[in-house]
Write a protein that holds these residues in place. Structure first.
Motif, PDB file in Angstrom:
ATOM      1  N   ASN A   1       0.816  -1.212   0.000  1.00 14.73           N
ATOM      2  CA  ASN A   1       0.000   0.000   0.000  1.00 14.73           C
ATOM      3  C   ASN A   1       0.851   1.263   0.000  1.00 14.73           C
ATOM      4  O   ASN A   1       0.400   2.316   0.442  1.00 14.73           O
ATOM      5  CB  ASN A   1      -0.928   0.017   1.225  1.00 14.73           C
TER       6      ASN A   1
ATOM      7  N   CYS B   1      -6.724  -7.589  -9.134  1.00 20.09           N
ATOM      8  CA  CYS B   1      -7.191  -8.061  -7.822  1.00 20.09           C
ATOM      9  C   CYS B   1      -6.190  -9.009  -7.180  1.00 20.09           C
ATOM     10  O   CYS B   1      -5.977  -8.969  -5.972  1.00 20.09           O
ATOM     11  CB  CYS B   1      -8.525  -8.798  -7.959  1.00 20.09           C
TER      12      CYS B   1
ATOM     13  N   ASN C   1     -13.950  -4.095  -5.242  1.00 25.18           N
ATOM     14  CA  ASN C   1     -13.146  -2.873  -5.172  1.00 25.18           C
ATOM     15  C   ASN C   1     -13.142  -2.097  -6.491  1.00 25.18           C
ATOM     16  O   ASN C   1     -12.247  -1.287  -6.720  1.00 25.18           O
ATOM     17  CB  ASN C   1     -11.696  -3.240  -4.833  1.00 25.18           C
TER      18      ASN C   1
ATOM     19  N   SER D   1     -12.989 -10.700   6.452  1.00 32.94           N
ATOM     20  CA  SER D   1     -13.741  -9.454   6.277  1.00 32.94           C
ATOM     21  C   SER D   1     -13.917  -8.729   7.594  1.00 32.94           C
ATOM     22  O   SER D   1     -13.969  -9.338   8.665  1.00 32.94           O
ATOM     23  CB  SER D   1     -15.120  -9.779   5.692  1.00 32.94           C
TER      24      SER D   1
ATOM     25  N   CYS E   1     -12.974   0.956   0.162  1.00 36.07           N
ATOM     26  CA  CYS E   1     -12.807  -0.293  -0.576  1.00 36.07           C
ATOM     27  C   CYS E   1     -13.680  -1.384   0.034  1.00 36.07           C
ATOM     28  O   CYS E   1     -14.422  -1.160   0.987  1.00 36.07           O
ATOM     29  CB  CYS E   1     -11.333  -0.675  -0.682  1.00 36.07           C
ATOM     30  N   TYR E   2     -13.607  -2.535  -0.568  1.00 39.00           N
ATOM     31  CA  TYR E   2     -14.449  -3.679  -0.193  1.00 39.00           C
ATOM     32  C   TYR E   2     -14.130  -4.151   1.227  1.00 39.00           C
ATOM     33  O   TYR E   2     -12.976  -4.107   1.662  1.00 39.00           O
ATOM     34  CB  TYR E   2     -14.185  -4.784  -1.215  1.00 39.00           C
TER      35      TYR E   2
ATOM     36  N   ARG F   1     -11.134  -6.408   1.680  1.00 43.45           N
ATOM     37  CA  ARG F   1      -9.841  -5.728   1.594  1.00 43.45           C
ATOM     38  C   ARG F   1      -9.539  -4.987   2.899  1.00 43.45           C
ATOM     39  O   ARG F   1      -8.409  -4.994   3.384  1.00 43.45           O
ATOM     40  CB  ARG F   1      -9.853  -4.750   0.413  1.00 43.45           C
TER      41      ARG F   1
ATOM     42  N   TYR G   1      -8.688  -7.683   5.582  1.00 42.56           N
ATOM     43  CA  TYR G   1      -7.337  -8.217   5.442  1.00 42.56           C
ATOM     44  C   TYR G   1      -6.306  -7.211   5.949  1.00 42.56           C
ATOM     45  O   TYR G   1      -5.399  -7.552   6.714  1.00 42.56           O
ATOM     46  CB  TYR G   1      -7.049  -8.576   3.980  1.00 42.56           C
ATOM     47  N   ASN G   2      -6.458  -5.970   5.542  1.00 36.43           N
ATOM     48  CA  ASN G   2      -5.490  -4.959   5.970  1.00 36.43           C
ATOM     49  C   ASN G   2      -5.564  -4.700   7.475  1.00 36.43           C
ATOM     50  O   ASN G   2      -4.541  -4.457   8.118  1.00 36.43           O
ATOM     51  CB  ASN G   2      -5.685  -3.669   5.165  1.00 36.43           C
TER      52      ASN G   2
ATOM     53  N   THR H   1      -7.194 -13.865  -2.833  1.00 32.04           N
ATOM     54  CA  THR H   1      -6.871 -13.120  -1.614  1.00 32.04           C
ATOM     55  C   THR H   1      -8.099 -12.340  -1.154  1.00 32.04           C
ATOM     56  O   THR H   1      -8.941 -11.952  -1.974  1.00 32.04           O
ATOM     57  CB  THR H   1      -5.752 -12.075  -1.841  1.00 32.04           C
TER      58      THR H   1
ATOM     59  N   ALA I   1      -7.785  -9.420  -0.037  1.00 32.17           N
ATOM     60  CA  ALA I   1      -7.506  -8.045  -0.449  1.00 32.17           C
ATOM     61  C   ALA I   1      -8.022  -7.758  -1.857  1.00 32.17           C
ATOM     62  O   ALA I   1      -8.217  -6.600  -2.219  1.00 32.17           O
ATOM     63  CB  ALA I   1      -6.006  -7.765  -0.364  1.00 32.17           C
ATOM     64  N   GLY I   2      -8.233  -8.803  -2.662  1.00 34.24           N
ATOM     65  CA  GLY I   2      -8.721  -8.597  -4.019  1.00 34.24           C
ATOM     66  C   GLY I   2     -10.102  -9.178  -4.259  1.00 34.24           C
ATOM     67  O   GLY I   2     -10.642  -9.064  -5.360  1.00 34.24           O
TER      68      GLY I   2
END
Lengths: 494, 494
Positions: free
Chosen positions: A335, B100, B154, B293, B320-321, B324, B327-328, B468, B470-471
Motif C-alpha cells: 500500500n 485483484c 473494489n 472481512s 474499498c471492499y 480488503r 485483510y489490511n 486473496t 484483499a482482491g
C-alpha cells in the motif's frame, strides 16, 4: 502421477519395477551442505554404511555461503555465553523462539533444539569447530572479527523483550572476516571424509523409489549421464536445500516473495528434495514463508534514523533485526509506492563505506519541509512524523513503536533520505523457509501426520525452527540444519 | 503412506486390492454444493452416468449459505449490465481480476472465466435462475431487495481504478432478503434431480482408489456405516469444499488466519477433498490465503469515517471492499494492539440497527483530543490524523490513501470510535481460498503440472479465481464454483 517417459521428482519409481540395484547402502543422503554433512557424521558414527549424493562438484551447500553465526544457548548458557557473563535459561530461549514465530512455531522442534543446544555446541567443538570466548558488542549483521558471541536477532527489541530476557545467542566461528560458513563446512567435510562415507559428487537425485506399501526403499540418482537405482536399506535423508532458485515454485508457493528479491543460496536450491518428498506422499508446511531482509546496518548509527512509507508514516521499530525490518518494509509496499530511511548526517556516518544496502540518496535537506518536498511526500506529513519522533526521542520513550531508548536520538539537520523501495536500488535478499513436514527426530510425515517409512529430511528441505523473516535471527538456519541433520542421521541409523 | 488399519484421506486405496466394486458409475462427484451440482448437470447432459456423494442429508454446501451475488460480465455486458446502462469489455474484466490478485492470479482461469461469462449467465438463466434487469445503487454487502446488479468488490476504489474501468458485476438473484444462495441451490438441485443422476446423501468420501500407474479409478465412500468401493469409469470430481472448519489445517496451511476468526461455510468444509487429492499426488496452490472481512458497512455512511491503528495512523482507503479492509486490518494488528473506526454521529447513523459488525463503542467525544485520551492513543496522534484527513476531505482529495472523493467528508464533532480489534467484539468471518491445482478444464495436476488421469476438482477444494481477501469481491466464489464445476463435469465426460 500419469506415466511419463521422463523421470520426474514427484513421480516416484515403484520398487517392483527395479530389476537391478546399482548402488546399495544403508543410508542415502541427498545433499552435502550443513544438514547432509551432519546427518552423515551421525549415521556413520552409529555404524551405518552411508552414501552422500551431491549435485555440485564439492561439499558446501548454502551453509558454506552463510556467515554461520550458529544460534545456541539455554541450559544456563554455552561456555561462550558464560565466559561473556550471560546466563541463558532454557525456558527463556524456548519463550524467545515461540515469540519469534507465534502460531507458526513448531514447539516440539523448538523444545528439542533448546534443550539439547549445549550438546550441539559440544558436538561442534568436538569436531574442531573453534569458538573464541569473546563477545562482539556492536550492532552488526555479521562478525568480521574472530569474536564469537553477538546478538543476531530481535532479542533486545520490542515486542520480544515482553516475552523473554535478551541474551545473545549467535556464535561466530573463530575466523577473521565473513568466513564462518566456509570454515564450518571445511571442518564438517573433513569429519565426513575421515569416516566410512561414500561421497558421490556431480550426482543429481531424480526421484524416490517407493514400494506398494508406500515405504521408501531408495532413490534414483543420475551419475555420468546414467540413471542409477540406489537402494537405501535404512532410509533416504533429503538434505537438498530450499527452493529460492526455483522461480516457478516461489511464484506458486511463496507469491509474497515473487517480486524481484535476490535469492541467496546455492544453485541447487531448486526445491527438488521437497518435490521428491511430495511425490512420496509427504506433507509440507510454511511453504508461503521466506526470509527477506533490508540490511540497513552497518553502520549501526543508521539505527538512530526512521523508516517511513509514502505517507511519511513510520511502520516498525527501527532497532529490530534487519529481517524483521525487511519483511515489514515488503508488506508496507503493498500500500505504499516508496519506502524511505530518514537519517541525519551523523547517523549516515560511514554508510557509503560500510553498507551492504545499496540504497541511493533520494533527497537531502536543511529542513524536513525541504526534504519532504524533495521526496514529494504529502505536505506536512514528514514534518509531523519527525517532530513527533524527535519529541519522544528527547524523553527516551517511543510510544508509537517502542524503539529502545538506546536508539532514540532526535534527528537533526541536515537530513538525508535513502530510497529503500524494492526495485529502486536496495538489496533485498531472500531464501525459503518452507518444506517437508518432519518430526524433530527427522522422519518425514504425510499431510495427516503419519510417518513415511524410510524417508527422513533436514535443512531447508524441511520446515524447521525459523518460520518467518519477522522472527528470524542470523544463525537460526545453520543451527537448525546442523542440529536436525544430526537427528535425522541418528534416527535413520536406528 | 505406511500401512494403517484405518482408511485415511491421504492414503489412497490401490485398485488391485479391490475385490468387489459396490457401486459402478461413469462419474463420481464428491459434494452437492454449487460446484458439485454444476458438474453433475453438465456431466449428465453430456450423456454420462453420474453419482453424487454428499456428506450431509441435503444438497446445498456453502453456496446455499452464501448471498450468491454471482460475479459475471465482459463480452459487452450481461443482459442485466446492458439494461442498466453498463458496457463491460472482456479485457476490462480480465484486467480487473488480474489487478485483484496480482502475481497470485491464475491468468488461464481468469481468461477462461471472463471470455465465457455471458455463456455462464445464459446457462444459469436457462436452468431458471431469475435475474431482474435492475440495479441496486447503494454501497451494500448484499442486496436485500430483489434487484440484481451491484458493485460487490473494489471496482470503484484505488488502486483498482488505475487498472480497469469500474463496472458492477455482482448479479443478485431475483428474490427478497438475503436468499440468493438458497434459491440458487434449490434451482440447481431441481436441475440435478430432473436428470439421470444418482444422489447418495449421508455419504462420506474416505479416500481415492488409485492404480499402479497413478490413475484414479474410483473412491471409497462410507454409507450406512459401511465402506463402499465406488468405481468411476470416467473419473472422480472432488467438489468437497474448503477447509475453514478444520482447525489443524488452518493452523498448518493458513496460520495468518488462525487467530480467532469465525469460519463461514458448512460443517463439511474440513479439507477432506484437498487431502484426498494430495494423497493421489495432487499439488496445491494458495493454501496460505483466506477470505477475511471486517463488515463495517452497512450503514454505507460509515464509509465517510476512517480506520486507524493504535498509533492513530490510517492504513487503507476506507471506501474499498470489506474483505480488503478486513485483510489490511488483520495485518495491521501484527504491529498494533487496537483498530478503531472513527466516525461522526452523522456517519454513525443507523449503525446499531443495520450493522453486521458487532463492534462496540470504544469512546465518544466532543473533541478529538478528548476521544484520543479516552482511547489512550499517543497524545496528538489522532488529532493530527483527523485534522489532516479533514483538510484533505475539504478539497476532495486524499493524497494519503486515495479514498474516492465521493466518500470524503470532514469528520465533525461529536465523534464516535468503534473498537474493531479482533477478539474485542467485531465479527471477522473467514473461509479458505487455497486448494488443489487444476486446469481451467478441471483436471487435477501434480506439483510439477502433470495431469492425474481420472481426477477432477472444482469449487473451494481447488485454488480458483479468488486468491486473496484483499482482491476479493462478493460473487467471485459462487461464480467460480458454478463455472468451473461445469467445466470439470464437461471434461470428465469426454
Amino acid at each position: 502421477m500419469s506415466q511419463t517417459n521422463k523421470t520426474t521428482a514427484t513421480t516416484p519409481r515403484n520398487s517392483k519395477d527395479i530389476t537391478h540395484w546399482d548402488i546399495e547402502t544403508d543410508i542415502a543422503i541427498i545433499g552435502f551442505g550443513g544438514a547432509g554433512a551432519s546427518a552423515a557424521i551421525e549415521s556413520a558414527d552409529a555404524g551405518s554404511k552411508v552414501s552422500i549424493f551431491e549435485l555440485a562438484s564439492a561439499s558446501g551447500g548454502s551453509t558454506a555461503l552463510s556467515s554461520a553465526e550458529i544460534y545456541m544457548g539455554g541450559n544456563g548458557g554455552t561456555p561462550v555465553q558464560q565466559a561473556c557473563g550471560y546466563h541463558d535459561d532454557t525456558e527463556n530461549m524456548v519463550n524467545y523462539l515461540k515469540a519469534c514465530f507465534g502460531n507458526q512455531a513448531d514447539e516440539a522442534k523448538i523444545r528439542h533444539y533448546c534443550e539439547n543446544s549445549i550438546g550441539h555446541y559440544n558436538w561442534l567443538t568436538g569436531l574442531g569447530v573453534p569458538f573464541k570466548l569473546s563477545e562482539l558488542k556492536e550492532r552488526a549483521i555479521m562478525a568480521l572479527t574472530d569474536d564469537c558471541l553477538l546478538f543476531t536477532g530481535n532479542e533486545k527489541a520490542y515486542p520480544f523483550t515482553e516475552h523473554a530476557s535478551p541474551v545473545p545467542r549467535g556464535h561466530n566461528l573463530q575466523v577473521e572476516g565473513d568466513n564462518g560458513g566456509p570454515l564450518l563446512m571445511k571442518i564438517l567435510t573433513e569429519a565426513v571424509n575421515s569416516r566410512a562415507v561414500d561421497v558421490h559428487y556431480d550426482s543429481r537425485a531424480l526421484t524416490l523409489i517407493v514400494n506398494d506399501a508406500g515405504d521408501v526403499d531408495g532413490i534414483v540418482v543420475r551419475i555420468d549421464q546414467q540413471e542409477k537405482n540406489v537402494r537405501a536399506r535404512k532410509g533416504v535423508i533429503l538434505c537438498a536445500g530450499g527452493f529460492c532458485m526455483n522461480e516457478d515454485m516461489v511464484k506458486k508457493y511463496a507469491p509474497t516473495f515473487d517480486c524481484g528479491l535476490i535469492p541467496i543460496g546455492n544453485p541447487g536450491d531448486t526445491g527438488s528434495g521437497i518435490l521428491m518428498g511430495m511425490g512420496a506422499g509427504a506433507g509440507t508446511s510454511n511453504m508461503h514463508e521466506c526470509f527477506v531482509s533490508l540490511p540497513y546496518y552497518p553502520p549501526a548509527s543508521l539505527t538512530y534514523g526512521i523508516l517511513v512509507n509514502d505517507k511519511a508514516q513510520r511502520f516498525i521499530n527501527e532497532d529490530c533485526y534487519h529481517g524483521r525490518v525487511g519483511y515489514n518494509a515488503l508488506i508496507a509496499q503493498r500500500n505504499s509506492s516508496r519506502i524511505y530511511f530518514i537519517t541525519d548526517v551523523e547517523g549516515y556516518g560511514d554508510y557509503e563505506k560500510m553498507s551492504y544496502l545499496g540504497a541511493t540518496v533520494a533527497g537531502t535537506g536543511d529542513s524536513i519541509a525541504e526534504l519532504e518536498q524533495e521526496l514529494t511526500l504529502p505536505e506536512g506529513s514528514l514534518q509531523y512524523t519527525v517532530d513527533t519522533y524527535n519529541k519522544h526521542a528527547e524523553t527516551g520513550d517511543d510510544p508509537y513503536f517502542h524503539k529502545h531508548e538506546a536508539w532514540l536520538r532526535p534527528i537533526k539537520p541536515p537530513y538525508v533520505a535513502l530510497d529503500c523501495t524494492l526495485g529502486r536500488g536496495p538489496f533485498y535478499p531472500f531464501f525459503t523457509l518452507g518444506g517437508l513436514d518432519t518430526l524433530p527426530s527427522g522422519e518425514v510425515l504425510t499431510p495427516e501426520g503419519n510417518i513415511i517409512k524410510g524417508l527422513y529430511a533436514a535443512g531447508r528441505t524441511t520446515a524447521g525452527i525459523p518460520r518467518t523473516a519477522a522472527g528470524y535471527a542470523s544463525g537460526m538456519s545453520v543451527g537448525d540444519v546442523t542440529y536436525f541433520g544430526r537427528m535425522a542421521g541418528k534416527t535413520a541409523s536406528l
